[in-house]
Design a protein around this motif. Structure first.
Motif, mmCIF file in Angstrom:
data_model
loop_
_atom_site.group_PDB
_atom_site.id
_atom_site.type_symbol
_atom_site.label_atom_id
_atom_site.label_comp_id
_atom_site.label_asym_id
_atom_site.label_seq_id
_atom_site.Cartn_x
_atom_site.Cartn_y
_atom_site.Cartn_z
ATOM 1 N N TYR A 46 9.615 49.106 25.671
ATOM 2 C CA TYR A 46 9.818 48.113 26.725
ATOM 3 C C TYR A 46 10.884 47.144 26.233
ATOM 4 N N VAL A 47 11.903 46.897 27.060
ATOM 5 C CA VAL A 47 13.081 46.139 26.632
ATOM 6 C C VAL A 47 13.297 44.916 27.524
ATOM 7 N N GLU A 48 13.464 43.755 26.909
ATOM 8 C CA GLU A 48 13.821 42.540 27.638
ATOM 9 C C GLU A 48 15.191 42.055 27.149
ATOM 10 N N PRO A 49 16.258 42.290 27.922
ATOM 11 C CA PRO A 49 17.600 41.871 27.504
ATOM 12 C C PRO A 49 17.790 40.362 27.524
ATOM 13 N N TYR A 50 16.972 39.646 28.318
ATOM 14 C CA TYR A 50 17.038 38.181 28.418
ATOM 15 C C TYR A 50 15.627 37.653 28.149
ATOM 16 N N ALA A 51 15.205 37.751 26.901
ATOM 17 C CA ALA A 51 13.779 37.635 26.598
ATOM 18 C C ALA A 51 13.221 36.225 26.721
ATOM 19 N N GLN A 65 -0.152 48.639 25.850
ATOM 20 C CA GLN A 65 0.436 49.269 27.037
ATOM 21 C C GLN A 65 1.726 50.010 26.706
ATOM 22 N N VAL A 66 2.441 49.556 25.686
ATOM 23 C CA VAL A 66 3.664 50.226 25.225
ATOM 24 C C VAL A 66 3.621 50.328 23.709
ATOM 25 N N ARG A 67 4.460 51.210 23.180
ATOM 26 C CA ARG A 67 4.439 51.435 21.726
ATOM 27 C C ARG A 67 5.375 50.500 20.981
ATOM 28 N N ARG A 68 6.519 50.178 21.608
ATOM 29 C CA ARG A 68 7.496 49.309 20.953
ATOM 30 C C ARG A 68 8.082 48.357 21.987
ATOM 31 N N ILE A 69 8.595 47.208 21.507
ATOM 32 C CA ILE A 69 9.303 46.287 22.392
ATOM 33 C C ILE A 69 10.609 45.851 21.742
ATOM 34 N N VAL A 70 11.571 45.517 22.590
ATOM 35 C CA VAL A 70 12.859 44.977 22.142
ATOM 36 C C VAL A 70 13.011 43.594 22.756
ATOM 37 N N ILE A 71 13.166 42.582 21.900
ATOM 38 C CA ILE A 71 13.350 41.204 22.335
ATOM 39 C C ILE A 71 14.787 40.807 22.023
ATOM 40 N N GLU A 197 15.459 57.887 26.936
ATOM 41 C CA GLU A 197 14.283 58.288 27.691
ATOM 42 C C GLU A 197 13.077 57.459 27.259
ATOM 43 N N ASN A 198 12.042 57.500 28.075
ATOM 44 C CA ASN A 198 10.787 56.840 27.744
ATOM 45 C C ASN A 198 10.972 55.347 27.492
ATOM 46 N N THR A 199 11.807 54.725 28.325
ATOM 47 C CA THR A 199 12.152 53.314 28.137
ATOM 48 C C THR A 199 12.121 52.587 29.477
ATOM 49 N N LEU A 200 11.541 51.386 29.463
ATOM 50 C CA LEU A 200 11.552 50.515 30.637
ATOM 51 C C LEU A 200 12.315 49.248 30.299
ATOM 52 N N ILE A 201 13.306 48.913 31.126
ATOM 53 C CA ILE A 201 14.090 47.697 30.938
ATOM 54 C C ILE A 201 13.687 46.684 32.001
ATOM 55 N N TYR A 202 13.311 45.498 31.557
ATOM 56 C CA TYR A 202 12.997 44.422 32.492
ATOM 57 C C TYR A 202 14.011 43.300 32.270
ATOM 58 N N ALA A 203 14.919 43.131 33.234
ATOM 59 C CA ALA A 203 15.968 42.109 33.138
ATOM 60 C C ALA A 203 15.538 40.863 33.913
ATOM 61 N N ASP A 204 15.466 39.749 33.225
ATOM 62 C CA ASP A 204 15.117 38.456 33.820
ATOM 63 C C ASP A 204 16.197 37.457 33.421
#
Length: 286
Positions: A46-51, A65-71, A197-204
């Motif tokens: 799970y990735v948050e480009p603007y965390a 809910q997810v295995r890894r996160i990117v802040i 693959e297997n990645t969700l990006i949430y841009a805020d």
């Protein structure tokens, strides 16, 4: 476009982030969890480009809910805090326990925040954290709770519960190997992870209205346009975006699915605002 008017206030959410953010998206935890599951991403990233406060990211990670996160955050000060939280959790916890919650110390920390060396991530990170917890609504360029003369109803220590904050840092440290911290433009992160693959990006990203008062790195129209070009061009990626509900969003994302939802804000005064979600074509919307 759908207009569900979904009210996010009553959804239970884990509060993990030590940072306070006006309109922080930790309240979207329940919806994001449903989206993660609907898209079979529970073993993914799970990735948050603007965390910013990264409340949603940490909630999803800690609850499995997810295995890894990117802040990721472009703001060097916010990045410094997350770097300190991941690399030096014991030291920054010690600093929290010993912090002098006075206006004099607030002034000293503000000077570090504004003028201190940017490569001293522990000092800068703690100064950022100190101001976030002692400023009105957590706004970094604001003033202290209670005012400089401390005559307000609440005092400078009102949002600085040492034990709670140290516990949150301890919990985050248990998952540190599953957290990637970066300090770059959000577009770089989107381009990098949209191909995986297997990645969700949430841009805020910073919003259109009042962005200058809430964020240090506010967007100009060109930034919003560049972000739209990037996301609209990432048709195969699984992403979602949230913005304040202004007509420009429909202009930038005319062919994407959009949905209105409600969220409470706490900057200056508690208000309820309609915001909008935008979804990539490949995302299963739950």
């Amino acid at each position: 476009m759908t207009n569900s008017g979904t009210d996010m206030r009553h959804h239970k959410k884990p509060i993990i982030s030590p940072l306070r953010y006006p309109g922080g998206k930790a309240s979207l935890y329940t919806r994001l969890r449903a989206i993660v599951r609907a898209n079979e991403l529970t073993s993914g990233t799970y990735v948050e480009p603007y965390a910013g406060g990264a409340g949603a990211a940490l909630g999803l990670l800690v609850t499995g809910q997810v295995r890894r996160i990117v802040i990721n955050d472009l703001d060097q000060a916010i990045y410094a805090f997350w770097k300190a939280a991941i690399r030096e959790p014991r030291e920054i916890s010690r600093m929290i326990q010993k912090a002098d919650l006075t206006v004099a110390e607030w002034s000293r920390q503000k000077d570090i925040y504004l003028n201190g060396p940017r490569d001293d991530y522990l000092s800068l990170g703690f100064a950022t954290f100190f101001l976030n917890r002692t400023n009105r609504s957590g706004v970094l360029n604001g003033g202290p709770i209670g005012g400089m003369d401390q005559t307000g109803k609440y005092k400078i220590d009102a949002r600085f519960n040492r034990e709670t904050l140290v516990e949150r840092l301890r919990l985050i440290s248990l998952y540190s190997k599953k957290i990637t911290i970066t300090n770059t433009d959000g577009l770089n992160i989107i381009k990098r992870y949209s191909k995986r693959e297997n990645t969700l990006i949430y841009a805020d990203p910073p919003y259109f209205e009042k962005a200058g008062s809430l964020y240090l790195n506010s967007f100009e129209h060109a930034h919003h346009s560049s972000l739209a070009n990037c996301l609209n061009g990432a048709g195969e990626a699984k992403w979602l975006l949230t913005y304040d509900n202004v007509p420009t969003v429909a202009e930038l994302y005319p062919d994407r699915r959009r949905e209105i939802f409600s969220l409470n804000y706490s900057a200056h005064r508690v208000t309820k605002a309609n915001e909008i979600m935008v979804f990539s074509d490949s995302l299963v919307v739950a």
